[in-house]
Design a protein around this motif. Sequence first.
Motif, mmCIF file in Angstrom:
data_model
loop_
_atom_site.group_PDB
_atom_site.id
_atom_site.type_symbol
_atom_site.label_atom_id
_atom_site.label_comp_id
_atom_site.label_asym_id
_atom_site.label_seq_id
_atom_site.Cartn_x
_atom_site.Cartn_y
_atom_site.Cartn_z
ATOM 1 N N ALA A 175 -24.205 -14.533 -36.918
ATOM 2 C CA ALA A 175 -23.637 -13.263 -36.466
ATOM 3 C C ALA A 175 -22.197 -13.441 -36.024
ATOM 4 C CB ALA A 175 -24.467 -12.718 -35.307
ATOM 5 N N ASN A 176 -21.382 -12.421 -36.286
ATOM 6 C CA ASN A 176 -20.034 -12.360 -35.725
ATOM 7 C C ASN A 176 -20.196 -12.093 -34.231
ATOM 8 O OD1 ASN A 176 -17.355 -12.037 -35.197
ATOM 9 N ND2 ASN A 176 -17.090 -10.180 -36.416
ATOM 10 N N GLN A 177 -19.798 -13.061 -33.385
ATOM 11 C CA GLN A 177 -20.143 -12.970 -31.969
ATOM 12 C C GLN A 177 -19.173 -13.777 -31.113
ATOM 13 O OE1 GLN A 177 -23.757 -15.314 -30.984
ATOM 14 N NE2 GLN A 177 -23.643 -16.065 -33.105
ATOM 15 N N PRO A 178 -19.142 -13.477 -29.811
ATOM 16 C CA PRO A 178 -18.315 -14.278 -28.903
ATOM 17 C C PRO A 178 -18.880 -15.677 -28.728
ATOM 18 C CG PRO A 178 -18.902 -12.142 -27.940
ATOM 19 C CD PRO A 178 -19.770 -12.323 -29.137
ATOM 20 N N SER A 207 -14.080 -14.633 -30.537
ATOM 21 C CA SER A 207 -15.150 -14.090 -31.374
ATOM 22 C C SER A 207 -14.845 -14.395 -32.828
ATOM 23 C CB SER A 207 -15.293 -12.578 -31.183
ATOM 24 O OG SER A 207 -15.772 -12.267 -29.896
ATOM 25 N N ASP A 208 -15.857 -14.830 -33.548
ATOM 26 C CA ASP A 208 -15.671 -15.127 -34.968
ATOM 27 C C ASP A 208 -17.039 -15.185 -35.639
ATOM 28 O OD1 ASP A 208 -14.551 -16.548 -37.515
ATOM 29 O OD2 ASP A 208 -12.799 -16.244 -36.243
ATOM 30 N N GLU A 209 -17.024 -15.577 -36.922
ATOM 31 C CA GLU A 209 -18.273 -15.728 -37.666
ATOM 32 C C GLU A 209 -18.838 -17.148 -37.568
ATOM 33 O OE1 GLU A 209 -17.740 -12.612 -41.372
ATOM 34 O OE2 GLU A 209 -16.631 -14.490 -41.468
ATOM 35 N N TRP A 210 -18.061 -18.098 -37.055
ATOM 36 C CA TRP A 210 -18.504 -19.462 -36.796
ATOM 37 C C TRP A 210 -19.124 -20.094 -38.046
ATOM 38 C CZ3 TRP A 210 -15.822 -20.116 -32.744
ATOM 39 C CH2 TRP A 210 -15.718 -19.124 -31.777
ATOM 40 N N TYR A 211 -18.270 -20.396 -38.982
ATOM 41 C CA TYR A 211 -18.716 -20.928 -40.273
ATOM 42 C C TYR A 211 -19.538 -22.209 -40.106
ATOM 43 C CZ TYR A 211 -15.668 -17.966 -43.195
ATOM 44 O OH TYR A 211 -15.076 -16.921 -43.863
ATOM 45 N N ASN A 212 -20.629 -22.279 -40.876
ATOM 46 C CA ASN A 212 -21.378 -23.510 -41.088
ATOM 47 C C ASN A 212 -20.906 -24.122 -42.404
ATOM 48 O OD1 ASN A 212 -23.075 -23.286 -38.764
ATOM 49 N ND2 ASN A 212 -24.279 -21.734 -39.843
ATOM 50 N N LEU A 213 -20.780 -25.438 -42.437
ATOM 51 C CA LEU A 213 -20.092 -26.118 -43.526
ATOM 52 C C LEU A 213 -20.995 -27.106 -44.242
ATOM 53 C CD1 LEU A 213 -16.937 -26.910 -41.383
ATOM 54 C CD2 LEU A 213 -17.143 -25.065 -43.066
ATOM 55 N N VAL A 214 -20.903 -27.132 -45.574
ATOM 56 C CA VAL A 214 -21.519 -28.169 -46.396
ATOM 57 C C VAL A 214 -20.560 -28.480 -47.540
ATOM 58 C CG1 VAL A 214 -23.427 -28.829 -47.894
ATOM 59 C CG2 VAL A 214 -23.890 -27.404 -45.892
ATOM 60 N N PRO A 215 -20.022 -29.704 -47.611
ATOM 61 C CA PRO A 215 -20.155 -30.745 -46.601
ATOM 62 C C PRO A 215 -19.366 -30.411 -45.340
ATOM 63 C CG PRO A 215 -18.665 -31.464 -48.331
ATOM 64 C CD PRO A 215 -19.203 -30.130 -48.769
ATOM 65 N N GLY A 274 -27.154 -17.039 -31.585
ATOM 66 C CA GLY A 274 -27.538 -18.206 -32.361
ATOM 67 C C GLY A 274 -26.509 -18.560 -33.416
ATOM 68 N N VAL A 275 -26.674 -19.759 -33.984
ATOM 69 C CA VAL A 275 -25.709 -20.271 -34.943
ATOM 70 C C VAL A 275 -26.284 -20.371 -36.353
ATOM 71 C CG1 VAL A 275 -26.274 -22.716 -34.665
ATOM 72 C CG2 VAL A 275 -23.918 -22.050 -35.193
ATOM 73 N N ALA A 276 -27.599 -20.234 -36.499
ATOM 74 C CA ALA A 276 -28.212 -20.340 -37.825
ATOM 75 C C ALA A 276 -27.626 -19.290 -38.745
ATOM 76 C CB ALA A 276 -29.726 -20.179 -37.733
ATOM 77 N N GLY A 277 -27.288 -19.703 -39.974
ATOM 78 C CA GLY A 277 -26.617 -18.815 -40.904
ATOM 79 C C GLY A 277 -27.552 -17.989 -41.760
ATOM 80 N N ASN A 278 -26.962 -17.093 -42.533
ATOM 81 C CA ASN A 278 -27.750 -16.196 -43.376
ATOM 82 C C ASN A 278 -28.441 -16.929 -44.514
ATOM 83 O OD1 ASN A 278 -24.870 -16.369 -44.034
ATOM 84 N ND2 ASN A 278 -25.330 -15.084 -45.804
ATOM 85 N N TYR A 279 -28.016 -18.167 -44.829
ATOM 86 C CA TYR A 279 -28.721 -18.996 -45.807
ATOM 87 C C TYR A 279 -29.398 -20.178 -45.113
ATOM 88 C CZ TYR A 279 -26.263 -16.244 -49.334
ATOM 89 O OH TYR A 279 -25.791 -15.213 -50.101
ATOM 90 N N HIS A 280 -29.666 -20.010 -43.812
ATOM 91 C CA HIS A 280 -30.538 -20.899 -43.033
ATOM 92 C C HIS A 280 -29.942 -22.268 -42.708
ATOM 93 C CE1 HIS A 280 -33.473 -17.780 -43.593
ATOM 94 N NE2 HIS A 280 -33.429 -17.916 -44.896
#
Length: 330
Positions: free
Chosen positions: A207-210, A233-241, A260-266
């Motif tokens: 989520a886009n969140q503080p 506040s941001d979308e807090w990107y999860n990265l691979v790699p 939470g930090v879990a992304g839309n693709y888990h």
Amino acid sequence: MTPPVTGRRRLRPLTTAVAGVVGTAAVTVALVATGTLSVAQGRVGQGARQLGDPDYGVCRGTDARCYHDWGNFDTAKGYKVLLYTRTAGPRHANLGPALAPGMNPPLTETNTVQKALLTMGADNGFQVDYTEDVSQLASPATLFKYNAVVFYSTSRDTLDDAAQTSLRQYIRGGGGFVGVHNAFGTEYNWPWYEGLLGNANFYDHGANQPGTVETVNRKDVSTKNLPSRWEFSDEWYNLVPAPTKVRVLAEVDESTLAKGVAGNYHHPGHGDNHPVAWCQYYDGGRAWLTTLGHDAKDFTTDGSFPGAAEFQKLLLGGIESAMGKAPFCK
């Protein structure tokens, strides 16, 4: 033997290497902290593991000997930046409508990023040209007119073959690169570009969140004037790699993300090591990167958006260091 660690220890993005099992011997896990090259001690956050550390076949990392000072930039003429915002996929609202062809076409009120960087340059002594016309990047000779190239929320295959070759030659000749936000969602299938980002790519976001940003390196020009912790506040990107062999400058404290930090693709997040800004030398050039920069309000100046002033200081320092106007990646 290294003494045990007590309390909460901040670790940098890392690579897990699993040794072979001999007989009934236990598996040994070696953890290398890429920001300082120190060995992590005793624990890892509960984030994603084994996100990859490919070899891109170039000199990269925090060693300045990877930089090619080959005389391609005459700073006596001042400093100049090229802002590139072309999107071949999703387009962030802060970019406004797509731009007309050519260099420096007319802007609308909602071309927030382009207008903000023009103001930033005017206020800090460097010129900014902007374009979404890929033909403007077709020649290294054109790019060498700029001390740095900024990709701000570009997306997907935003470069053609000529522009890819041009960008690579520019970086090899000592050019500066600044990648912001969805620059990490760009050129997915080009390994050299992934390396330019620090061995990192956007995978998903929650989520886009503080949340709370932690400034983990305050020696760099982009972070030296920032507080140790600041709200944003941001979308807090999860990265691979996830980035390796880089100097991590700032991270998000995942414990402050209420949604939470879990992304839309888990993607489960990065645990104790969730980088949001870093820098490196790469293939002869300089690269400064941040996953932040989602919201048009990031450029407000009236104090109405928490962290906007800090983000602008971070970005300004990154641009100035990438183009050689200030010390790089300290």
